[in-house]
Design an enzyme around this catalytic site. Structure first.
Site, PDB file in Angstrom:
ATOM      1  N   LYS A 184       0.843  -1.205   0.000  1.00 28.47           N
ATOM      2  CA  LYS A 184       0.000   0.000   0.000  1.00 28.47           C
ATOM      3  C   LYS A 184       0.877   1.254   0.000  1.00 28.47           C
ATOM      4  O   LYS A 184       0.619   2.203  -0.746  1.00 28.47           O
ATOM      5  CB  LYS A 184      -0.932  -0.001   1.226  1.00 28.47           C
ATOM      6  CG  LYS A 184      -2.072  -1.014   1.100  1.00 28.47           C
ATOM      7  CD  LYS A 184      -2.860  -1.235   2.388  1.00 28.47           C
ATOM      8  CE  LYS A 184      -3.904  -2.337   2.182  1.00 28.47           C
ATOM      9  NZ  LYS A 184      -4.676  -2.697   3.374  1.00 28.47           N
ATOM     10  N   GLN A 214      -4.719  -1.471   9.694  1.00 27.81           N
ATOM     11  CA  GLN A 214      -4.712  -2.793   9.056  1.00 27.81           C
ATOM     12  C   GLN A 214      -5.340  -3.826   9.983  1.00 27.81           C
ATOM     13  O   GLN A 214      -4.987  -3.933  11.164  1.00 27.81           O
ATOM     14  CB  GLN A 214      -3.267  -3.176   8.683  1.00 27.81           C
ATOM     15  CG  GLN A 214      -3.128  -4.464   7.893  1.00 27.81           C
ATOM     16  CD  GLN A 214      -3.709  -4.366   6.477  1.00 27.81           C
ATOM     17  OE1 GLN A 214      -3.741  -3.302   5.867  1.00 27.81           O
ATOM     18  NE2 GLN A 214      -4.166  -5.490   5.954  1.00 27.81           N
ATOM     19  N   ASP A 249     -11.214   3.146   4.160  1.00 22.50           N
ATOM     20  CA  ASP A 249     -11.639   1.740   4.038  1.00 22.50           C
ATOM     21  C   ASP A 249     -13.153   1.640   3.844  1.00 22.50           C
ATOM     22  O   ASP A 249     -13.650   0.579   3.452  1.00 22.50           O
ATOM     23  CB  ASP A 249     -11.289   0.970   5.325  1.00 22.50           C
ATOM     24  CG  ASP A 249      -9.932   0.277   5.279  1.00 22.50           C
ATOM     25  OD1 ASP A 249      -9.586  -0.255   4.210  1.00 22.50           O
ATOM     26  OD2 ASP A 249      -9.251   0.263   6.323  1.00 22.50           O
TER      27      ASP A 249
HETATM   28  N1  GUN Z   1      -7.231  -6.586   6.168  1.00 22.38           N
HETATM   29  C1  GUN Z   1      -7.590  -7.313   5.090  1.00 22.38           C
HETATM   30  N2  GUN Z   1      -8.188  -6.514   4.160  1.00 22.38           N
HETATM   31  C2  GUN Z   1      -8.204  -5.270   4.684  1.00 22.38           C
HETATM   32  C3  GUN Z   1      -8.679  -4.012   4.201  1.00 22.38           C
HETATM   33  O1  GUN Z   1      -9.231  -3.878   3.095  1.00 22.38           O
HETATM   34  N3  GUN Z   1      -8.498  -2.941   5.032  1.00 22.38           N
HETATM   35  C4  GUN Z   1      -7.917  -3.063   6.263  1.00 22.38           C
HETATM   36  N4  GUN Z   1      -7.803  -1.956   7.020  1.00 22.38           N
HETATM   37  N5  GUN Z   1      -7.462  -4.222   6.745  1.00 22.38           N
HETATM   38  C5  GUN Z   1      -7.611  -5.306   5.948  1.00 22.38           C
END
Ligand code: GUN
Length: 295
Positions: free
Chosen positions: A54, A98, A121
């Protein structure tokens, strides 16, 4: 039949190029660069690798990213204090914590604490509500990535029967909502599809899956979607990210490639599209918080 590859890696690179131009136009107009704060608690190897991907993608489009990497034993109050600081920081437009989090931290408390304008998100209840009403502020990243991958590869879900396997809050549930919605100016991602959601209690899963024009696997179990569950020629999206003997594999058994008309690979399918949609939400957050570039 050998399925056509739905190349999310290539499409995500195209989208990053489009976003880089949008960011460059903002900075050329004197606006600050969009800023994304990523928070990681603990050392889950998969989470570490997602977070790195990311941040790398942010750099490619001109989004400034910062990482707060906290120890696995971090107390919930400490994480909430960091989120409060990021909520108040004008250089930060998006905040991503995350998931999963260690057991001493309640996921709900964290999701509720992130300011809804900075919730890139789209997990905050206010943003889930807006999405469900067909007035999204942000579209959740993995579901939006799935819809873009289908559409931009010539598999528009409109009028099709889409079977989503999985009902999680991150993927299956919001994806089903988006797919069933009418596309409008305020909600262009609406899929206009007929949607079935299948899950662990579905009776005769194989029969339900075989009815799909588009089958989307978001279960989280390696290889659960087998060739006998796929109608010949169907488009199949594999949202699974399972680590098996240190190797990343999807929910779809490799033999499905001989039956499906199109198939997204793992890695290189939905994963890079999820990140591209996160970048798009972060640019949108900057536009909502600091205003758009005037033309
Ligand atoms: N863990 C797995 N997928 C995601 C996501 O799309 N966002 C976040 N914050 N954590 C994740």
């Amino acid at each position: 039949m050998t399925a056509r590859r739905l190349d999310g890696k290539a499409l995500a690179a195209t989208i990053r190029g489009e976003l880089a131009a949008r960011v460059a136009a903002r900075t050329a107009a004197g606006k600050p660069a969009p800023g994304l704060a990523v928070v990681l608690v603990g050392d889950n190897p998969a989470s570490l690798s997602y977070v790195r991907a990311k941040q790398k993608a942010c750099g490619e489009v001109g989004i400034v990213s910062r990482l707060d990497h906290l120890p696995a034993a971090t107390k919930q109050a400490k994480l909430l204090a960091l989120i409060a600081k990021l909520n108040a920081d004008p250089a930060i437009h998006g905040i991503l914590v995350q998931l999963p989090l260690p057991p001493q931290i309640a996921e709900d408390a964290v999701v509720h604490a992130i300011g809804s304008l900075k919730d890139v998100d789209a997990f905050h209840p206010e943003n889930v509500g807006l999405l469900t009403l067909g007035q999204p502020r942000y579209s959740p990243c993995t579901p939006h990535g799935c819809i873009q991958l289908l559409r931009r590869c010539g598999h528009d879900p409109a009028g099709k029967h889409v079977v989503v396997v999985g009902r999680s809050n991150i993927v299956g549930k919001p994806l089903a909502v988006m797919l069933m919605q009418k596309p409008t100016a305020a909600n262009p991602a609406g899929g206009d599809a007929t949607v079935t959601v299948a899950h662990s209690r579905t009776t005769n899963l194989a029969k339900v899956c075989r009815q799909a024009d588009v089958l989307i696997a978001a279960v989280g179990k390696a290889g659960v979607i087998t060739a006998d569950m796929v109608r010949p020629g169907a488009a199949v999206l594999d949202v699974g990210t399972n680590l098996v003997d240190g190797k990343l594999v999807g929910d779809v058994d490799p033999a499905v490639a001989a039956v499906a008309g199109a198939l997204s690979p793992v890695p290189g399918g939905v994963g890079p599209m999820t990140i591209a949609m996160l970048l798009e939400n972060t640019v949108r957050a900057a536009e909502l918080i600091d205003g758009p570039v005037s033309r």
